[in-house]
Write a protein that holds these residues in place. Structure first.
Motif, PDB file in Angstrom:
ATOM      1  N   GLU A  67       0.830  -1.216   0.000  1.00 27.01           N
ATOM      2  CA  GLU A  67       0.000   0.000   0.000  1.00 27.01           C
ATOM      3  C   GLU A  67       0.859   1.258   0.000  1.00 27.01           C
ATOM      4  N   THR A  68       1.898   1.265   0.819  1.00 30.58           N
ATOM      5  CA  THR A  68       2.788   2.422   0.882  1.00 30.58           C
ATOM      6  C   THR A  68       3.512   2.625  -0.438  1.00 30.58           C
ATOM      7  N   LEU A  69       3.979   1.540  -1.023  1.00 34.09           N
ATOM      8  CA  LEU A  69       4.728   1.640  -2.274  1.00 34.09           C
ATOM      9  C   LEU A  69       3.858   2.181  -3.397  1.00 34.09           C
ATOM     10  N   VAL A  70       2.635   1.699  -3.495  1.00 38.60           N
ATOM     11  CA  VAL A  70       1.716   2.165  -4.538  1.00 38.60           C
ATOM     12  C   VAL A  70       1.443   3.664  -4.380  1.00 38.60           C
ATOM     13  N   SER A  71       1.347   4.122  -3.143  1.00 40.16           N
ATOM     14  CA  SER A  71       1.077   5.549  -2.903  1.00 40.16           C
ATOM     15  C   SER A  71       2.235   6.438  -3.341  1.00 40.16           C
ATOM     16  N   GLU A  72       3.417   5.857  -3.517  1.00 40.01           N
ATOM     17  CA  GLU A  72       4.598   6.639  -3.891  1.00 40.01           C
ATOM     18  C   GLU A  72       4.799   6.739  -5.400  1.00 40.01           C
ATOM     19  N   ILE A  73       3.965   6.056  -6.188  1.00 42.61           N
ATOM     20  CA  ILE A  73       4.137   6.091  -7.637  1.00 42.61           C
ATOM     21  C   ILE A  73       3.878   7.496  -8.170  1.00 42.61           C
ATOM     22  N   ASP A  74       4.807   8.016  -8.935  1.00 44.57           N
ATOM     23  CA  ASP A  74       4.697   9.352  -9.525  1.00 44.57           C
ATOM     24  C   ASP A  74       4.189   9.202 -10.960  1.00 44.57           C
ATOM     25  N   TYR A  75       2.892   9.076 -11.110  1.00 41.77           N
ATOM     26  CA  TYR A  75       2.304   8.763 -12.414  1.00 41.77           C
ATOM     27  C   TYR A  75       2.630   9.790 -13.505  1.00 41.77           C
ATOM     28  N   PRO A  76       2.686  11.093 -13.217  1.00 41.04           N
ATOM     29  CA  PRO A  76       3.000  12.046 -14.296  1.00 41.04           C
ATOM     30  C   PRO A  76       4.421  11.905 -14.847  1.00 41.04           C
ATOM     31  N   HIS A  77       5.286  11.179 -14.136  1.00 43.12           N
ATOM     32  CA  HIS A  77       6.681  11.098 -14.569  1.00 43.12           C
ATOM     33  C   HIS A  77       7.140   9.644 -14.768  1.00 43.12           C
ATOM     34  N   THR A  78       6.209   8.760 -15.095  1.00 41.86           N
ATOM     35  CA  THR A  78       6.600   7.387 -15.393  1.00 41.86           C
ATOM     36  C   THR A  78       7.272   7.327 -16.763  1.00 41.86           C
ATOM     37  N   LEU A  79       7.902   6.184 -17.042  1.00 41.23           N
ATOM     38  CA  LEU A  79       8.541   5.971 -18.335  1.00 41.23           C
ATOM     39  C   LEU A  79       7.699   4.969 -19.127  1.00 41.23           C
ATOM     40  N   ASP A  80       8.306   3.883 -19.600  1.00 44.04           N
ATOM     41  CA  ASP A  80       7.581   2.918 -20.425  1.00 44.04           C
ATOM     42  C   ASP A  80       7.116   1.692 -19.654  1.00 44.04           C
ATOM     43  N   GLY A  81       7.616   1.520 -18.451  1.00 42.58           N
ATOM     44  CA  GLY A  81       7.228   0.365 -17.651  1.00 42.58           C
ATOM     45  C   GLY A  81       7.414   0.640 -16.178  1.00 42.58           C
ATOM     46  N   LEU A  82       6.801  -0.202 -15.358  1.00 46.10           N
ATOM     47  CA  LEU A  82       6.867  -0.035 -13.903  1.00 46.10           C
ATOM     48  C   LEU A  82       7.004  -1.416 -13.271  1.00 46.10           C
ATOM     49  N   ALA A  83       7.875  -1.524 -12.285  1.00 42.85           N
ATOM     50  CA  ALA A  83       8.066  -2.784 -11.563  1.00 42.85           C
ATOM     51  C   ALA A  83       8.007  -2.505 -10.071  1.00 42.85           C
ATOM     52  N   LEU A  84       7.161  -3.256  -9.363  1.00 38.32           N
ATOM     53  CA  LEU A  84       7.051  -3.155  -7.913  1.00 38.32           C
ATOM     54  C   LEU A  84       7.444  -4.493  -7.304  1.00 38.32           C
ATOM     55  N   TYR A  85       8.350  -4.458  -6.339  1.00 35.88           N
ATOM     56  CA  TYR A  85       8.811  -5.663  -5.660  1.00 35.88           C
ATOM     57  C   TYR A  85       8.569  -5.514  -4.163  1.00 35.88           C
ATOM     58  N   VAL A  86       7.824  -6.486  -3.606  1.00 36.79           N
ATOM     59  CA  VAL A  86       7.414  -6.373  -2.204  1.00 36.79           C
ATOM     60  C   VAL A  86       7.527  -7.724  -1.518  1.00 36.79           C
ATOM     61  N   SER A  87       8.113  -7.726  -0.324  1.00 39.78           N
ATOM     62  CA  SER A  87       8.062  -8.871   0.578  1.00 39.78           C
ATOM     63  C   SER A  87       7.779  -8.316   1.973  1.00 39.78           C
ATOM     64  N   HIS A  88       7.883  -9.143   2.979  1.00 40.36           N
ATOM     65  CA  HIS A  88       7.568  -8.676   4.329  1.00 40.36           C
ATOM     66  C   HIS A  88       8.489  -7.548   4.785  1.00 40.36           C
ATOM     67  N   ASP A  89       9.756  -7.606   4.356  1.00 44.53           N
ATOM     68  CA  ASP A  89      10.714  -6.614   4.851  1.00 44.53           C
ATOM     69  C   ASP A  89      11.430  -5.876   3.721  1.00 44.53           C
ATOM     70  N   PHE A  90      10.808  -5.828   2.541  1.00 46.92           N
ATOM     71  CA  PHE A  90      11.424  -5.141   1.408  1.00 46.92           C
ATOM     72  C   PHE A  90      10.342  -4.583   0.506  1.00 46.92           C
ATOM     73  N   ALA A  91      10.544  -3.375   0.019  1.00 45.63           N
ATOM     74  CA  ALA A  91       9.608  -2.775  -0.936  1.00 45.63           C
ATOM     75  C   ALA A  91      10.350  -1.747  -1.779  1.00 45.63           C
ATOM     76  N   LYS A  92      10.286  -1.906  -3.092  1.00 44.79           N
ATOM     77  CA  LYS A  92      10.963  -0.967  -3.973  1.00 44.79           C
ATOM     78  C   LYS A  92      10.280  -0.956  -5.328  1.00 44.79           C
ATOM     79  N   LEU A  93      10.243   0.239  -5.937  1.00 48.19           N
ATOM     80  CA  LEU A  93       9.669   0.350  -7.278  1.00 48.19           C
ATOM     81  C   LEU A  93      10.712   0.910  -8.229  1.00 48.19           C
TER      82      LEU A  93
END
Length: 364
Positions: A67-93
């Protein structure tokens, strides 16, 4: 640019469940209006699949991270693709300068195949624009250029002949030596960046290119490392914009890409003559695991789910899903080949039709 260090970090994380959400995005309006909707749909799909396999208590930390990671997506400045990686103790886009198919992967490891694929398919490279006023470095991925702005670049020549006048009655040899010393500094700074034998395009006026090639051990060695030295752009680029540079740079890189694919296919033909190649994914898996992969060729849109049976056999399955299923076995093979010192060539679709879309040249 997705770095080798980024991939190593992602591939080293093995805590179950490892959730990967990938999707194509858009750089401009109105197309980018649909990106948040697709993210929402994929998050819903991921949540449904996770709910079937794990308890609410097990999922709570991961879903909060998501939920936190999705809220950080900067939609006006995306490129051609997006990757979100999440586990219990890791989250990065990651904002990707290449498109990826929309999919949700729940596995024991993160799905990095699309990142590996993008790095190979779109071709990563460096562009170095030489100038005593401001030498600039650009990281290229496909047709996307990103200027490096850090403690090293842009780099400006200082001292006599640059920020201060040359000494009175100085001859040309003194001035030339000053330029050589500056381009030695440029070359030293360039070696601090990962190269992975990446192509380098060098730009500048003829005299600057000549000085750089004279002093640069990198450039002198590149003629023995395949296509690492990709070519030159001649002219003054002190004020050149990315928009102006891209067509010239991409013209060079398209030629490099065609040559690299031709080289890989020729290596495949040679290996067939010596019977040192396998072309079924099960055999490719086995030899890759044994560390025998020298060069893996894969069609760029080849994805298949698979499992390892209790007795260790590799089997394809109809659908992804479940922690026992490798959502993309090709992803796993690519990672293994690279981890064990092999190389990977992503080639155009249908080029490997007689090889069942994948082929591995082995060492022995």
């Amino acid at each position: 640019m997705i770095t080798h260090q980024d991939l190593k970090q992602l591939q080293s994380l093995t805590k179950v469940p490892a959730l990967s959400i990938l999707l194509p995005t858009h750089r401009t309006s109105p197309d980018n209006k649909q990106d948040p909707i697709l993210v929402k749909n994929l998050v819903s799909e991921a949540t449904r699949r996770l709910d079937k396999e794990f308890t609410s208590r097990q999922l709570e930390p991961l879903l909060k991270q998501l939920e936190t990671l999705v809220s950080e997506i900067d939609y006006p400045h995306t490129l051609d693709g997006l990757a979100l990686y999440v586990s219990h103790d890791f989250a990065k886009l990651y904002y990707l300068p290449f498109p990826v198919p929309a999919r949700v992967v729940i596995d024991q490891t993160f799905a990095t195949r699309d990142l590996v694929y993008g790095r190979h398919r779109e071709h990563r490279y460096w562009v170095l624009l030489l100038s005593q006023a401001s030498t600039r470095l650009f990281a290229g991925t496909g047709e996307t250029l990103e200027e490096v702005n850090d403690e090293n670049f842009p780099m400006q020549m200082t001292g006599p002949g640059a920020t201060t006048p040359l000494p009175y009655e100085t001859d040309s040899s003194y001035r030339d030596d000053r330029y050589r010393r500056f381009f030695q500094q440029v070359n030293s700074a360039l070696t601090l960046y990962e190269n992975d034998s990446l192509p380098l395009i060098v730009g500048g006026v003829e005299r600057q290119i000549s000085f750089f090639q004279e002093v640069s051990q990198n450039t002198q060695a590149m003629s023995t490392r395949g296509y690492a030295y990709a070519g030159t752009l001649r002219g003054n680029f002190d004020r050149a914009t990315i928009h102006e540079l891209t067509p010239q740079v991409w013209s060079i890189m398209q030629s490099v890409q065609e040559a690299q694919q031709a080289e890989a296919l020729q290596a495949l033909d040679d290996a067939m003559g010596t019977q040192s190649v396998v072309s079924t994914i099960g055999e490719v898996w086995r030899l890759a695991q044994e560390g025998r992969g020298k060069l893996l060729l894969v069609e760029k849109n080849y994805h298949v789910p698979a499992i390892l049976t209790e007795d260790g056999r590799f089997e394809l399955v109809d659908q992804p899903g479940g922690t026992d299923v490798m959502d993309d076995a090709v992803d796993e093979i690519i990672e293994v080949v690279l981890a064990k010192g092999g190389k990977v060539a992503i080639v155009d679709d249908e080029v490997l039709s007689i090889h069942q879309r994948i082929a591995l040249i082995f060492r022995y």
